[in-house]
Design an enzyme around this catalytic site. Structure first.
Site, PDB file in Angstrom:
ATOM      1  N   ASP A  18      -4.254   2.733 -12.799  1.00 16.62           N
ATOM      2  CA  ASP A  18      -3.050   2.924 -12.158  1.00 16.62           C
ATOM      3  C   ASP A  18      -1.758   3.673 -12.969  1.00 16.62           C
ATOM      4  O   ASP A  18      -1.807   3.428 -14.078  1.00 16.62           O
ATOM      5  CB  ASP A  18      -2.706   1.422 -11.648  1.00 16.62           C
ATOM      6  CG  ASP A  18      -1.698   1.485 -10.626  1.00 16.62           C
ATOM      7  OD1 ASP A  18      -1.847   2.351  -9.839  1.00 16.62           O
ATOM      8  OD2 ASP A  18      -1.227   0.471 -10.349  1.00 16.62           O
ATOM      9  N   GLY A  19      -0.892   4.249 -11.931  1.00 17.28           N
ATOM     10  CA  GLY A  19       0.115   4.971 -12.404  1.00 17.28           C
ATOM     11  C   GLY A  19       0.038   6.513 -12.718  1.00 17.28           C
ATOM     12  O   GLY A  19       1.018   7.014 -13.003  1.00 17.28           O
ATOM     13  N   GLY A  21       0.375   8.544 -10.275  1.00 17.09           N
ATOM     14  CA  GLY A  21       1.516   9.179  -9.348  1.00 17.09           C
ATOM     15  C   GLY A  21       2.793   9.319 -10.192  1.00 17.09           C
ATOM     16  O   GLY A  21       3.427  10.005 -10.492  1.00 17.09           O
ATOM     17  N   ARG A  31       1.620  14.811  -7.933  1.00 15.96           N
ATOM     18  CA  ARG A  31       0.958  13.702  -8.023  1.00 15.96           C
ATOM     19  C   ARG A  31      -0.560  14.054  -8.683  1.00 15.96           C
ATOM     20  O   ARG A  31      -1.203  13.285  -9.379  1.00 15.96           O
ATOM     21  CB  ARG A  31       0.677  12.812  -6.962  1.00 15.96           C
ATOM     22  CG  ARG A  31       2.030  12.210  -6.363  1.00 15.96           C
ATOM     23  CD  ARG A  31       1.775  11.509  -5.089  1.00 15.96           C
ATOM     24  NE  ARG A  31       0.611  10.332  -5.253  1.00 15.96           N
ATOM     25  CZ  ARG A  31       1.097   9.116  -5.681  1.00 15.96           C
ATOM     26  NH1 ARG A  31       2.209   8.875  -6.122  1.00 15.96           N
ATOM     27  NH2 ARG A  31      -0.070   8.286  -5.980  1.00 15.96           N
ATOM     28  N   HIS A  35      -3.597  12.668 -11.599  1.00 16.65           N
ATOM     29  CA  HIS A  35      -5.031  12.044 -11.456  1.00 16.65           C
ATOM     30  C   HIS A  35      -5.842  13.008 -12.422  1.00 16.65           C
ATOM     31  O   HIS A  35      -6.702  12.570 -13.078  1.00 16.65           O
ATOM     32  CB  HIS A  35      -5.556  12.507  -9.987  1.00 16.65           C
ATOM     33  CG  HIS A  35      -4.669  11.488  -8.932  1.00 16.65           C
ATOM     34  ND1 HIS A  35      -4.545  10.194  -9.089  1.00 16.65           N
ATOM     35  CD2 HIS A  35      -4.004  11.829  -7.747  1.00 16.65           C
ATOM     36  CE1 HIS A  35      -3.716   9.787  -8.134  1.00 16.65           C
ATOM     37  NE2 HIS A  35      -3.599  10.565  -7.316  1.00 16.65           N
ATOM     38  N   SER A  63     -10.114   3.674  -3.595  1.00 14.66           N
ATOM     39  CA  SER A  63     -10.513   2.324  -3.016  1.00 14.66           C
ATOM     40  C   SER A  63     -10.630   2.793  -1.507  1.00 14.66           C
ATOM     41  O   SER A  63     -10.383   3.857  -1.052  1.00 14.66           O
ATOM     42  CB  SER A  63      -9.025   1.490  -3.170  1.00 14.66           C
ATOM     43  OG  SER A  63      -8.043   1.753  -2.333  1.00 14.66           O
ATOM     44  N   ASN A  66      -7.472   4.109  -0.066  1.00 20.11           N
ATOM     45  CA  ASN A  66      -6.841   5.398  -0.556  1.00 20.11           C
ATOM     46  C   ASN A  66      -7.245   6.399   0.222  1.00 20.11           C
ATOM     47  O   ASN A  66      -6.398   7.703   0.248  1.00 20.11           O
ATOM     48  CB  ASN A  66      -7.343   5.720  -2.171  1.00 20.11           C
ATOM     49  CG  ASN A  66      -7.077   4.761  -3.206  1.00 20.11           C
ATOM     50  OD1 ASN A  66      -7.770   4.783  -4.240  1.00 20.11           O
ATOM     51  ND2 ASN A  66      -5.962   4.482  -2.979  1.00 20.11           N
ATOM     52  N   TRP A  67      -7.833   6.480   1.268  1.00 19.73           N
ATOM     53  CA  TRP A  67      -8.303   7.228   2.151  1.00 19.73           C
ATOM     54  C   TRP A  67      -6.876   7.730   3.033  1.00 19.73           C
ATOM     55  O   TRP A  67      -6.456   8.931   3.849  1.00 19.73           O
ATOM     56  CB  TRP A  67      -9.114   7.279   3.373  1.00 19.73           C
ATOM     57  CG  TRP A  67     -10.594   7.073   2.743  1.00 19.73           C
ATOM     58  CD1 TRP A  67     -11.343   5.904   2.655  1.00 19.73           C
ATOM     59  CD2 TRP A  67     -11.345   8.055   2.443  1.00 19.73           C
ATOM     60  NE1 TRP A  67     -12.604   6.175   2.067  1.00 19.73           N
ATOM     61  CE2 TRP A  67     -12.476   7.285   1.873  1.00 19.73           C
ATOM     62  CE3 TRP A  67     -11.227   9.584   2.285  1.00 19.73           C
ATOM     63  CZ2 TRP A  67     -13.454   8.272   1.477  1.00 19.73           C
ATOM     64  CZ3 TRP A  67     -12.284  10.427   1.719  1.00 19.73           C
ATOM     65  CH2 TRP A  67     -13.469   9.620   1.374  1.00 19.73           C
ATOM     66  N   ARG A 185      -5.411  -4.043 -16.152  1.00 18.77           N
ATOM     67  CA  ARG A 185      -4.377  -3.204 -15.152  1.00 18.77           C
ATOM     68  C   ARG A 185      -3.237  -2.494 -15.756  1.00 18.77           C
ATOM     69  O   ARG A 185      -2.254  -3.385 -15.987  1.00 18.77           O
ATOM     70  CB  ARG A 185      -4.161  -3.971 -13.972  1.00 18.77           C
ATOM     71  CG  ARG A 185      -3.294  -3.119 -12.958  1.00 18.77           C
ATOM     72  CD  ARG A 185      -3.270  -3.442 -11.434  1.00 18.77           C
ATOM     73  NE  ARG A 185      -2.931  -2.613 -10.511  1.00 18.77           N
ATOM     74  CZ  ARG A 185      -2.748  -2.457  -9.437  1.00 18.77           C
ATOM     75  NH1 ARG A 185      -3.585  -3.526  -8.551  1.00 18.77           N
ATOM     76  NH2 ARG A 185      -2.629  -1.332  -8.444  1.00 18.77           N
TER      77      ARG A 185
END
Ligand code: FPP
Length: 237
Positions: A18-19, A21, A31, A35, A63, A66-67, A185
């Site tokens: 996570d993070g 972005g 962003r 990734h 996930s 995420n779509w 996380r």
């Protein structure tokens, strides 16, 4: 520090990447740059887990929710995933067994073929199991498991009384693997976000204030040390 050779031996670790972005935004980058960097960190941390003798690692890459992100962002993540599949990484050299968690039928057919191929080629490898969750959600995984068992009952292969925790565990994508000892996380968030709901019943949560693209091998050491300091009683004394 504890004996580096053994402090992570046999552990099972879930990682919510996570993070990405925020990392990009802080640098005035798109962003997708976050990734891209995140995918590199994922590969390095995978190698490191392997070196440490970790038994299973579970990465949350994409996930079911995420779509909903902008098309360009979803495409960029899928492209990174595709590049990773094509590279076939060091699975064989590192003796990793690769398992993909999630509903792959929504992915491009050529990706699905590669995923099947990689899983097939690595299924007898005896080293670390590398799990990658793509189009994954914990609730859909439980629904799928319930359906698989219901079908077995319908076919007369099992009775309703035989549906127990072991049967459900065996119907999850993680079949046969140890539940995560801890779920890591980064980026300061404290949510599971639909990751491994069934398997995380007794997992410790380890949150860290570092964004995934900045995450280092040393950060993983710190997370493992934090986990090792906590005593786990599984509801007993
Ligand atoms: C979460 O950060 C990250 C994702 C939704 C994508 C993770 C994908 C990769 C690391 C690359 C592809 C994967 C592989 C296996 C090669 P976020 O975007 O939610 O960050 P934010 O909370 O700062 O916005």
């Amino acid at each position: 520090m504890a004996d580096k050779e053994h402090f992570a031996q046999g552990l099972s670790i879930g990682i919510i990447m996570d993070g990405n972005g925020r990392w990009a935004k802080q640098r005035g980058l798109p962003r997708t740059a976050g990734h891209k960097r995140g995918a590199e960190v994922f590969q390095d941390i995978t190698r490191y887990c392997n070196e440490l003798g970790v038994e299973s690692v579970f990465f949350y890459a994409f996930s079911t929710e995420n779509w909903k992100r902008p098309f360009e962002e979803v495409s960029a993540i899928m492209k990174l995933f595709g590049e990773y599949l094509h590279k076939a990484f060091d699975y064989q050299k590192e003796n990793n067994r690769v398992v993909f968690m999630g509903d792959r039928t929504a992915l491009e057919p050529r990706y699905q073929s590669l995923m099947d191929e990689i899983e097939g080629k690595t299924q007898n490898n005896t080293g670390m199991t590398l799990n990658i969750a793509v189009n994954y959600g914990g609730r859909p995984e439980i629904v799928r498991a319930a359906r698989l068992l219901a079908e077995k009952v319908q076919r007369g292969e099992m009775s309703p009384e035989q549906i127990d925790e072991a049967a459900l565990s065996a119907a999850m994508y993680t079949r046969g693997q140890k539940d995560p000892d801890f779920i890591l996380r980064p980026s300061g968030e404290k949510r599971l976000s639909n990751f491994m709901l069934w398997q995380a019943a007794y997992s410790e949560m380890v949150e860290m204030d570092v964004l995934w693209p900045d995450f280092t091998r040393h950060d993983l050491d710190l997370a493992i040390e934090e986990f090792n300091r906590r005593s786990r009683r599984f509801g007993g004394l």
